[in-house]
Motif scaffolding. Sequence first.
Motif, short mmCIF file in Angstrom:
data_model
loop_
_atom_site.label_atom_id
_atom_site.label_comp_id
_atom_site.label_asym_id
_atom_site.label_seq_id
_atom_site.Cartn_x
_atom_site.Cartn_y
_atom_site.Cartn_z
N GLN A 193 0.82 -1.21 0.00
CA GLN A 193 0.00 0.00 0.00
C GLN A 193 0.86 1.26 0.00
OE1 GLN A 193 -2.62 -0.29 3.35
NE2 GLN A 193 -3.80 -2.02 2.52
N CYS A 194 1.94 1.25 0.77
CA CYS A 194 2.79 2.45 0.87
C CYS A 194 3.51 2.72 -0.44
CB CYS A 194 3.79 2.28 2.02
SG CYS A 194 4.92 3.67 2.23
N LEU A 195 4.15 1.69 -1.02
CA LEU A 195 4.90 1.88 -2.26
C LEU A 195 3.99 2.02 -3.47
CD1 LEU A 195 7.74 -0.77 -1.67
CD2 LEU A 195 7.88 1.70 -1.35
N GLY A 196 2.76 1.47 -3.39
CA GLY A 196 1.83 1.57 -4.51
C GLY A 196 1.35 2.99 -4.76
N CYS A 415 3.64 8.29 4.12
CA CYS A 415 4.45 8.01 2.94
C CYS A 415 4.48 9.27 2.07
CB CYS A 415 3.89 6.83 2.15
SG CYS A 415 3.87 5.29 3.09
N THR A 416 5.58 9.99 2.08
CA THR A 416 5.72 11.22 1.30
C THR A 416 6.53 10.95 0.04
OG1 THR A 416 7.70 11.81 2.56
CG2 THR A 416 5.58 12.65 3.35
N PHE A 417 6.25 11.71 -1.01
CA PHE A 417 6.97 11.56 -2.27
C PHE A 417 8.39 12.10 -2.12
CE2 PHE A 417 2.87 11.79 -4.99
CZ PHE A 417 2.59 10.48 -4.62
N PRO A 418 9.37 11.46 -2.75
CA PRO A 418 10.72 12.05 -2.78
C PRO A 418 10.76 13.29 -3.66
CG PRO A 418 10.65 10.00 -4.02
CD PRO A 418 9.33 10.12 -3.34
N SER A 419 11.90 13.96 -3.68
CA SER A 419 12.00 15.25 -4.38
C SER A 419 11.85 15.11 -5.90
CB SER A 419 13.34 15.91 -4.05
OG SER A 419 14.41 15.08 -4.45
#
Length: 546
Positions: A193-196, A415-419
Motif C-alpha cells: 500500500q505504501c509503495l503503490g 508516505c511522502t513523495f521524494p523530491s
Amino acid sequence: MKRPKLKKASKRVSCGKRYKIQKKVREHNKKLRREAKKKGVKKRPKKDPGVPNSAPFREEVLREAEQRRLQIEEQIEKKRQTKIEERAKKRKADTEAKSKEAEPKSKKARKDKNLRKERAMNRNSKQHLCAELNKVIDKSDVVIEVLDARDPMGYRCPQLEKAVLQQEGNKKLLLLLNKIDLVPKENVEKWIQCLGKEFPVVAFKASMQMQDKTVQAKKRRLAASNELLNLGRAAVCFGSSSLTELLTNYTTNTQREDVLRVGVVGFPNVGKSSVINSLKGVVACPVGATRGITKSMQEVCISKTLKLIDSPGVIVSRSNPATSIALRCLQEEEGHESVIEDVTTLINQCDKTQIILQYTIADYRNPLEFLMLFAKKRGFLNKGGVPDTQRAASTFLSHWTGAKLSYHSKVPEECTFPSYLSDTVVTEMKRSWDLIKLKVGNEEVLKGIKFPSPARSLSFTSNGPTAGLLTVAEIPVENPAAAATEEVVEQNENKPEQSVQDLSEMLQKKPLSETMSHVLVPSVPVDISLTTAVTDDIYDFNTDFN
C-alpha cells in the motif's frame, strides 16, 4: 643365452639363483655391520642437547635461534616462489609462441584486439559495472527495480529511479517485492500500500531450486499427482504469472509491434537473476549465495514479445550508513577485517532478546561475545579451541543478505513523495498498466504463501533509501590517508635489522597476534608495579640450594 628373434637377452633368472643372491647380500651386509661394531664406528646422528634450563639469558638465546630459523625458512620460500614464477612465465611464453605459429594472421589480429579490450576494461572494476548498468537502462523500455521485502525502503536507490525517469522514450518503472516469504503478511500488505502510491508494486517470491527443463517437467508431474503439495517450499515460485500477464497486457495497451525489453535492476543479492530464472522456468542466468556474480548485462527471451535483461548490482556509495553498506555492498569491496565491524553495527540495531531467541544462544554483553557464542555453537573453532569470529561474522552476514533469516522493517506512518517525484510523474508511471489485475494477482500470491509469524521475525530499523553510483565521475578516489599509512609501513619494512631486544619483543607479541587475530578480547588491567618488574627476572639461588 641370447634367444633368437630378440635384440636383447632376457634378464630373468631362476628362483633358486635369485634367492641365493639375496642371501649373499644379506650375509655381506651383516659382516660389514659386525666389523663396524668392533671398530666402534657409529652412524647415529648426535642429538641436539638444546639450551639448558639453568643457562643465563636462555629465553633471549631461544628467541634469536627462532628468529634465525624463520629467516632461513622465509628465504627458502622466496627462492621456491621465484623458481615457480619463472617456470610458469617460461611455459606461458612457449605456449604463446607455439599458438602464434599455428594460428592464421586474421585470427591473431582478432585475438590481440580482444585481449586489448579485456585489459582496457576489467570486468570487476566499478567503471565496468556502471557502464553495464547504464546500458541496461538505455536499452530497456520498462525497468523493474527489485527490492528485498525485508527492507524495501532501504533497497531503493534514488539515483537509479531518477536516471530512469529522466531517460527519453517514456520509460516505465515497476517495483518488485522479492523474498516476501521471509516477512509477516501484515508487513507485506502495508508495504504494498505504501509503495503503490508512487509506482506499481508486484509481490513476488522467486524459486530457489531452478534446474533444467526435464527436471522441471518431472516436478510438475509430481506436483499434479500430489494433492498435499507444500506451497511454502523453495522450489515453488509465486507471482510469475501475474508479472508476465501484466507485461503482456502493457504491450497490448500500448500497441507495440516490436519486442518489449524489460531491464531488471537493483542492489546486489536482491534476487534479480532468480526472478529472471523463475519467469523463464530454466536456469538462464547464474545465481549464487555470494554477491556480485553477475558482471555484465544478459538478454533472456521469455516469449516472442518479451525479453528480460539481467544487470549487475548497483554500486553502493560510501556516504551511506554502515548498516546499509554492510547489507548492500559487493563482496569484492568488503575488506577482510570489516566483516566483524559490519556485523557489530547490525547487532546493535536489533533487539537483543529477538537475536537470542532466533539463534538460541545465551545472553551476551556485546556483539563480540555474541560472535564467540555463535562460533562455539556452529563449531567454528581455530587451533586451541579459540572461536573463529571471522567465520561466524561472515555466516551471520550471509543470513541477512541471503534468504535464510526473517526480519522486517517498520512501514512509515506517512508516505511522502521524494523530491524527484510529483503527482504528474506518478500518474504517468501508472498509465497503460492494468492495476486492477495487478491487485488481484498480488492478493492471490499473498493467499498462497505461508508467511512467518511476527513473533519469529526480527524487527529491523531501516535507514531509508540507499545512495548508489551510476557514473564513473561519481566514484570517489582512494583515500589519501590509506596511501600514507602504506608508505609508513613500507618505510618500516625497509629499515635496518633491529637489535636482539627489539626482536625478542616482536617474538613475544607475534604468537599472541597469530592466535587472537580473529578474536578481539577486551583489555584486562595488568599489575606492572616496580616490584614485579624487578624481581621476575632475578634468579633466587636459595630456592634450590638451601
